[in-house]
Design an enzyme around this catalytic site. Structure first.
Site, PDB file in Angstrom:
ATOM      1  N   ASN A  98       0.882  -1.196   0.040  1.00 15.72           N
ATOM      2  CA  ASN A  98       0.051   0.023   0.021  1.00 15.72           C
ATOM      3  C   ASN A  98       0.764   1.093   0.129  1.00 15.72           C
ATOM      4  O   ASN A  98       1.468   1.546   0.992  1.00 15.72           O
ATOM      5  CB  ASN A  98      -0.862  -0.055   1.310  1.00 15.72           C
ATOM      6  N   LYS A 148       0.296   4.018  -0.428  1.00 14.67           N
ATOM      7  CA  LYS A 148      -0.465   5.590   0.157  1.00 14.67           C
ATOM      8  C   LYS A 148      -0.070   6.782  -0.795  1.00 14.67           C
ATOM      9  O   LYS A 148       0.131   6.368  -1.986  1.00 14.67           O
ATOM     10  CB  LYS A 148       0.138   5.660   1.588  1.00 14.67           C
ATOM     11  N   HIS A 193      -9.721   1.412   4.528  1.00 15.64           N
ATOM     12  CA  HIS A 193      -8.525   1.494   5.190  1.00 15.64           C
ATOM     13  C   HIS A 193      -8.722   2.553   6.559  1.00 15.64           C
ATOM     14  O   HIS A 193      -9.302   3.521   6.375  1.00 15.64           O
ATOM     15  CB  HIS A 193      -7.478   2.017   4.196  1.00 15.64           C
ATOM     16  N   GLU A 242      -6.018  -4.967  10.596  1.00 17.31           N
ATOM     17  CA  GLU A 242      -4.900  -3.955  10.788  1.00 17.31           C
ATOM     18  C   GLU A 242      -5.357  -3.213  11.970  1.00 17.31           C
ATOM     19  O   GLU A 242      -6.429  -2.571  12.169  1.00 17.31           O
ATOM     20  CB  GLU A 242      -4.784  -2.847   9.830  1.00 17.31           C
ATOM     21  N   GLY A 295       1.826   2.285  10.734  1.00 15.44           N
ATOM     22  CA  GLY A 295       2.672   3.376  10.528  1.00 15.44           C
ATOM     23  C   GLY A 295       3.558   3.727  11.848  1.00 15.44           C
ATOM     24  O   GLY A 295       4.180   4.810  11.794  1.00 15.44           O
ATOM     25  N   SER A 355       2.730  -2.167  10.343  1.00 10.76           N
ATOM     26  CA  SER A 355       4.364  -2.032  10.472  1.00 10.76           C
ATOM     27  C   SER A 355       5.261  -3.526  10.183  1.00 10.76           C
ATOM     28  O   SER A 355       6.176  -3.841  10.987  1.00 10.76           O
ATOM     29  CB  SER A 355       4.523  -1.683  11.776  1.00 10.76           C
ATOM     30  N   GLY A 373       2.742  -1.082   4.209  1.00  9.80           N
ATOM     31  CA  GLY A 373       2.819   0.189   4.085  1.00  9.80           C
ATOM     32  C   GLY A 373       4.165   0.782   3.577  1.00  9.80           C
ATOM     33  O   GLY A 373       4.838   0.397   2.670  1.00  9.80           O
TER      34      GLY A 373
HETATM   35  P1  PGA Z   1       2.296   0.316   7.610  1.00  4.82           P
HETATM   36  O1  PGA Z   1       1.096   0.582   6.890  1.00  4.82           O
HETATM   37  O2  PGA Z   1       3.208  -1.064   7.221  1.00  4.82           O
HETATM   38  O3  PGA Z   1       3.092   1.645   7.437  1.00  4.82           O
HETATM   39  O4  PGA Z   1       2.197   0.223   9.128  1.00  4.82           O
HETATM   40  C1  PGA Z   1       0.050  -0.571   6.787  1.00  4.82           C
HETATM   41  C2  PGA Z   1      -1.078  -0.048   6.302  1.00  4.82           C
HETATM   42  O5  PGA Z   1      -1.682   1.176   6.440  1.00  4.82           O
HETATM   43  O6  PGA Z   1      -1.856  -0.649   5.395  1.00  4.82           O
END
Ligand code: PGA
Length: 236
Positions: free
Chosen positions: A9, A11, A93, A155, A161, A198, A219
Site C-alpha cells: 500500500n 499510500k 482503510h 490492521e 505506520g 508495520s 505500507g
Molecule cells: P504500515 O502501513 O506498514 O506503514 O504500518 C500498513 C497499512 O496502512 O496498510
C-alpha cells in the site's frame, strides 16, 4: 499450503515520474515466480498498467467511490478503475475512516460495487472499538460466495505506520476471533485473511508461518524497494 500474497500500500507516495525506476528495481530484486500486488495512487495506475504487463506484478487502487458515477468532484469510480483493468482495491482503510470520515456503511456499498465489477476488494478491519459490529456493518448483506472473493485485512490502528508490529499472540487471537465471527455470522467457508501494520523485513519472520495469515499488507516498508523485495521473497 496456499501461496501467500504480499500487497504493497504505497499510500500518497511515488509520483508518476518516480514509478518506472521503482518498478524496475522491484523487477530486478523480486524472485520471478513471486506474484505481488501494488496498490498505487490513482494517478500512477495507467502508467503502472503498461509497466507491469506480462510480469508477476498485479495492480490495485487504494480507494474508490461508492456510486458508479455522478457529481462527485475529485472522485474516482469503479468503472474508471475497471477500464484500465485494475484487479484489486483497498476499501475501508483506517486512514480513510480517520481522515476522510468514511463510514462502515460507505465501505459496505463499495465492497458490493467492486464485486459487481469483478475487482477484488481488500477490506480493512480492526479500526473500530468492536470487531463484531464493524464486521456486521462493513459486510452487511454479503453471501458466503461474496466472501470467498474478498481479502479481509486485519490492521490494528495502533500498529499502522508506527514501526511497532502488533504482538504476534494478539494478532493470532484477533485472527481467530475474525474467523469465528465470519463462520458464525456468515457461514463463511475458507477465507483469505491478511495482517497489516508495520511489517518489515525482520518482523515478517514472526508472522510468515502463521497459517491464519494468507496475505500481508505492507505500507511504509513497500516504499523502499530493497526492504519490500526482501519481504516478498521471504514469504513463499
Ligand atoms: P504500515 O502501513 O506498514 O506503514 O504500518 C500498513 C497499512 O496502512 O496498510
Amino acid at each position: 499450503m496456499k501461496k501467500k500474497l504480499v500487497i504493497g500500500n504505497l499510500k500518497m507516495n511515488i509520483a508518476p515520474n518516480e514509478l518506472e525506476n521503482y518498478i524496475n528495481n522491484l523487477k530486478s530484486n523480486v524472485n520471478e515466480n513471486n506474484e505481488f500486488v501494488l496498490c498505487m495512487p490513482y494517478i500512477d495506475l495507467p502508467f503502472l498498467v503498461n509497466l507491469v504487463k506480462n510480469t508477476n506484478i498485479h495492480i490495485g487502487a487504494q480507494n474508490m467511490h461508492y456510486e458508479e458515477k455522478g457529481s462527485y468532484t475529485g472522485e474516482i469510480s469503479v468503472k474508471m478503475l475497471k477500464s484500465i483493468n485494475t484487479e484489486y482495491v483497498i476499501l475501508g482503510h483506517y486512514e480513510r475512516m480517520l481522515y476522510f470520515n468514511e463510514k462502515n456503511i460507505d465501505v459496505n456499498k463499495k465492497i458490493k460495487l467492486a464485486l459487481k465489477y469483478n475487482i477484488k476488494p481488500i477490506v480493512c478491519i480492526g479500526s473500530s472499538a468492536t470487531l463484531l459490529d464493524e464486521i456486521k456493518e462493513k459486510f452487511n448483506g454479503l453471501s458466503k460466495d461474496d466472501l470467498s472473493k474478498i481479502i479481509i485485512a486485519y490492521e490494528n490502528s495502533n500498529s499502522i505506520g508506527t514501526g511497532n508490529m502488533e504482538e504476534t499472540s494478539n494478532i493470532d487471537e484477533k485472527l481467530s476471533l475474525i474467523n469465528e465471527i465470519f463462520h458464525k455470522e456468515y457461514n463463511a467457508g475458507d477465507l483469505l485473511i491478511g495482517y497489516g501494520g508495520s511489517i518489515n523485513s525482520s518482523n515478517i519472520n514472526e508472522i510468515k508461518n502463521n497459517s491464519k495469515i494468507n496475505v500481508f499488507l505492507v505500507g511504509s516498508s513497500s516504499l523502499d524497494y530493497k526492504e519490500f523485495s526482501k519481504i516478498i521473497n521471504s514469504v513463499n
